[in-house]
Design a protein around this motif. Structure first.
Motif, PDB file in Angstrom:
ATOM      1  N   ILE A  23       0.861  -1.165  -0.106  1.00 42.60           N
ATOM      2  CA  ILE A  23      -0.127   0.081  -0.124  1.00 42.60           C
ATOM      3  C   ILE A  23       0.942   1.160  -0.053  1.00 42.60           C
ATOM      4  CG2 ILE A  23      -1.646   1.536   1.465  1.00 42.60           C
ATOM      5  CD1 ILE A  23      -2.973  -1.216   2.204  1.00 42.60           C
ATOM      6  N   PRO A  24       2.048   1.471   0.893  1.00 44.15           N
ATOM      7  CA  PRO A  24       2.628   2.523   0.799  1.00 44.15           C
ATOM      8  C   PRO A  24       3.376   2.685  -0.639  1.00 44.15           C
ATOM      9  CG  PRO A  24       2.943   1.498   2.758  1.00 44.15           C
ATOM     10  CD  PRO A  24       2.218   0.615   2.005  1.00 44.15           C
ATOM     11  N   VAL A  25       4.010   1.707  -1.083  1.00 39.99           N
ATOM     12  CA  VAL A  25       4.868   1.536  -2.353  1.00 39.99           C
ATOM     13  C   VAL A  25       3.850   2.038  -3.437  1.00 39.99           C
ATOM     14  CG1 VAL A  25       5.822   0.210  -4.008  1.00 39.99           C
ATOM     15  CG2 VAL A  25       6.292  -0.114  -1.655  1.00 39.99           C
ATOM     16  N   MET A  26       2.478   1.786  -3.333  1.00 41.54           N
ATOM     17  CA  MET A  26       1.462   2.033  -4.475  1.00 41.54           C
ATOM     18  C   MET A  26       1.139   3.619  -4.290  1.00 41.54           C
ATOM     19  SD  MET A  26       1.089  -0.268  -6.401  1.00 41.54           S
ATOM     20  CE  MET A  26       0.952  -2.032  -6.840  1.00 41.54           C
ATOM     21  N   LYS A  27       1.175   4.171  -2.986  1.00 44.48           N
ATOM     22  CA  LYS A  27       0.981   5.584  -2.820  1.00 44.48           C
ATOM     23  C   LYS A  27       1.938   6.314  -3.458  1.00 44.48           C
ATOM     24  CE  LYS A  27      -2.327   5.245   1.092  1.00 44.48           C
ATOM     25  NZ  LYS A  27      -2.613   5.651   2.310  1.00 44.48           N
ATOM     26  N   ASN A  28       3.225   5.944  -3.014  1.00 39.78           N
ATOM     27  CA  ASN A  28       4.374   6.736  -3.537  1.00 39.78           C
ATOM     28  C   ASN A  28       4.535   6.718  -5.179  1.00 39.78           C
ATOM     29  OD1 ASN A  28       5.389   7.420  -1.252  1.00 39.78           O
ATOM     30  ND2 ASN A  28       6.635   5.626  -1.078  1.00 39.78           N
ATOM     31  N   LEU A  29       4.153   5.542  -5.730  1.00 37.36           N
ATOM     32  CA  LEU A  29       4.139   5.218  -7.108  1.00 37.36           C
ATOM     33  C   LEU A  29       2.941   6.272  -7.718  1.00 37.36           C
ATOM     34  CD1 LEU A  29       5.212   3.938  -9.553  1.00 37.36           C
ATOM     35  CD2 LEU A  29       3.290   2.114  -9.173  1.00 37.36           C
ATOM     36  N   LEU A  31       2.092   9.074  -6.185  1.00 34.79           N
ATOM     37  CA  LEU A  31       2.526  10.429  -6.155  1.00 34.79           C
ATOM     38  C   LEU A  31       3.495  10.754  -7.530  1.00 34.79           C
ATOM     39  CD1 LEU A  31       2.870  10.912  -2.344  1.00 34.79           C
ATOM     40  CD2 LEU A  31       1.445  12.034  -3.999  1.00 34.79           C
ATOM     41  N   THR A  32       4.509   9.702  -7.523  1.00 34.54           N
ATOM     42  CA  THR A  32       5.668   9.813  -8.841  1.00 34.54           C
ATOM     43  C   THR A  32       4.624   9.873 -10.184  1.00 34.54           C
ATOM     44  OG1 THR A  32       7.126   8.549  -7.397  1.00 34.54           O
ATOM     45  CG2 THR A  32       7.632   8.743  -9.601  1.00 34.54           C
ATOM     46  N   LEU A  33       3.999   9.237 -10.370  1.00 30.94           N
ATOM     47  CA  LEU A  33       3.419   9.437 -11.579  1.00 30.94           C
ATOM     48  C   LEU A  33       2.632  10.832 -11.816  1.00 30.94           C
ATOM     49  CD1 LEU A  33       1.895   5.582 -12.411  1.00 30.94           C
ATOM     50  CD2 LEU A  33       3.850   6.752 -13.323  1.00 30.94           C
ATOM     51  N   GLY A  34       1.979  11.108 -10.945  1.00 32.01           N
ATOM     52  CA  GLY A  34       1.315  12.428 -10.731  1.00 32.01           C
ATOM     53  C   GLY A  34       2.486  13.566 -11.006  1.00 32.01           C
ATOM     54  N   ASN A  35       3.567  13.266 -10.473  1.00 29.87           N
ATOM     55  CA  ASN A  35       4.666  14.370 -10.768  1.00 29.87           C
ATOM     56  C   ASN A  35       5.190  14.398 -12.198  1.00 29.87           C
ATOM     57  OD1 ASN A  35       4.543  15.321  -8.013  1.00 29.87           O
ATOM     58  ND2 ASN A  35       6.126  14.201  -7.258  1.00 29.87           N
ATOM     59  N   VAL A  36       5.342  13.231 -12.416  1.00 29.37           N
ATOM     60  CA  VAL A  36       5.913  12.980 -13.927  1.00 29.37           C
ATOM     61  C   VAL A  36       4.775  13.503 -14.935  1.00 29.37           C
ATOM     62  CG1 VAL A  36       5.856  11.037 -15.841  1.00 29.37           C
ATOM     63  CG2 VAL A  36       7.053  11.034 -13.594  1.00 29.37           C
ATOM     64  N   ALA A  37       3.348  13.473 -14.711  1.00 27.85           N
ATOM     65  CA  ALA A  37       2.347  14.010 -15.585  1.00 27.85           C
ATOM     66  C   ALA A  37       2.521  15.356 -15.559  1.00 27.85           C
ATOM     67  CB  ALA A  37       0.872  13.646 -15.150  1.00 27.85           C
ATOM     68  N   GLY A  38       2.730  16.058 -14.481  1.00 25.95           N
ATOM     69  CA  GLY A  38       3.186  17.550 -14.155  1.00 25.95           C
ATOM     70  C   GLY A  38       4.101  17.900 -14.898  1.00 25.95           C
ATOM     71  N   THR A  39       5.347  17.124 -14.857  1.00 25.50           N
ATOM     72  CA  THR A  39       6.564  17.610 -15.770  1.00 25.50           C
ATOM     73  C   THR A  39       6.272  17.535 -17.247  1.00 25.50           C
ATOM     74  OG1 THR A  39       7.754  16.746 -13.790  1.00 25.50           O
ATOM     75  CG2 THR A  39       8.995  16.976 -15.795  1.00 25.50           C
ATOM     76  N   VAL A  40       5.622  16.382 -17.418  1.00 23.56           N
ATOM     77  CA  VAL A  40       5.527  16.281 -19.187  1.00 23.56           C
ATOM     78  C   VAL A  40       4.381  17.424 -19.512  1.00 23.56           C
ATOM     79  CG1 VAL A  40       4.146  15.050 -20.673  1.00 23.56           C
ATOM     80  CG2 VAL A  40       5.763  13.928 -18.944  1.00 23.56           C
ATOM     81  N   GLU A  41       3.521  17.968 -18.533  1.00 22.89           N
ATOM     82  CA  GLU A  41       2.810  18.791 -19.062  1.00 22.89           C
ATOM     83  C   GLU A  41       3.312  20.343 -19.197  1.00 22.89           C
ATOM     84  OE1 GLU A  41      -1.408  21.429 -17.250  1.00 22.89           O
ATOM     85  OE2 GLU A  41      -1.219  19.224 -16.879  1.00 22.89           O
ATOM     86  N   THR A  42       4.194  20.598 -18.317  1.00 21.93           N
ATOM     87  CA  THR A  42       4.950  21.700 -18.362  1.00 21.93           C
ATOM     88  C   THR A  42       6.206  21.515 -19.719  1.00 21.93           C
ATOM     89  OG1 THR A  42       5.013  21.645 -15.887  1.00 21.93           O
ATOM     90  CG2 THR A  42       6.868  23.099 -16.925  1.00 21.93           C
ATOM     91  N   ALA A  43       6.785  20.493 -19.765  1.00 17.75           N
ATOM     92  CA  ALA A  43       7.565  20.241 -20.947  1.00 17.75           C
ATOM     93  C   ALA A  43       6.923  20.691 -22.443  1.00 17.75           C
ATOM     94  CB  ALA A  43       8.105  18.830 -21.064  1.00 17.75           C
TER      95      ALA A  43
END
Length: 144
Positions: A23-29, A31-43
């Motif tokens: 469960i914590p690993v999936m939550k961190n994953l 969050l990481t995918l959310g950050n990647v999505a934000g980075t891709v949008e900014t790019a």
């Protein structure tokens, strides 16, 4: 309970423990995918802005090249004149070299005469000019 039931119960406890651990690993994953999505949008936004700027730069570069081409077309006749002048100077000097090549022996005689007399400085120059004038007179006398 029989052995099959105990085995299934142990497997279910192990699976439940695995889920609790993941469960914590999936939550961190997530969050990481959310950050990647934000980075891709900014790019994507940055690439859009850069594309606009590059388009402006290319347009300005094309205008500059057209301007330089026009100016080069105006300058080309000057280079043609310089080329023609160089060709004429080359023809003149080659003709002069051919003419003086025939007179080299006579000039060498004059230089050896100056060396024999050990003349220096202005006296040597004056003697050389006198010798050249005498050669010219001799040539004119032969032409008549």
């Amino acid at each position: 309970m029989d052995w099959l039931g105990i085995g299934v119960f142990i497997l279910s406890l192990g699976f439940a423990g695995l889920v609790i651990i993941l469960i914590p690993v999936m939550k961190n994953l997530a969050l990481t995918l959310g950050n990647v999505a934000g980075t891709v949008e900014t790019a994507n936004k940055s690439v859009g802005e850069i594309t606009g700027e590059v388009t402006v730069i290319l347009h300005n570069t094309n205008e500059t090249l057209v301007d330089v081409h026009g100016k080069m077309q105006k300058v080309n006749p000057i280079f043609d004149i310089i080329h023609d002048t160089g060709t004429a100077a080359h023809n003149f000097t080659s003709t002069f070299a051919n003419y003086t090549g025939a007179k080299t022996e006579r000039a060498d005689e004059g230089i050896s005469l100056l060396d024999k007399k050990n003349l220096e400085g202005l006296l040597r120059g004056a003697a050389f000019i006198y010798y050249m004038k005498e050669l010219k007179k001799e040539k004119e006398a032969k032409a008549e």
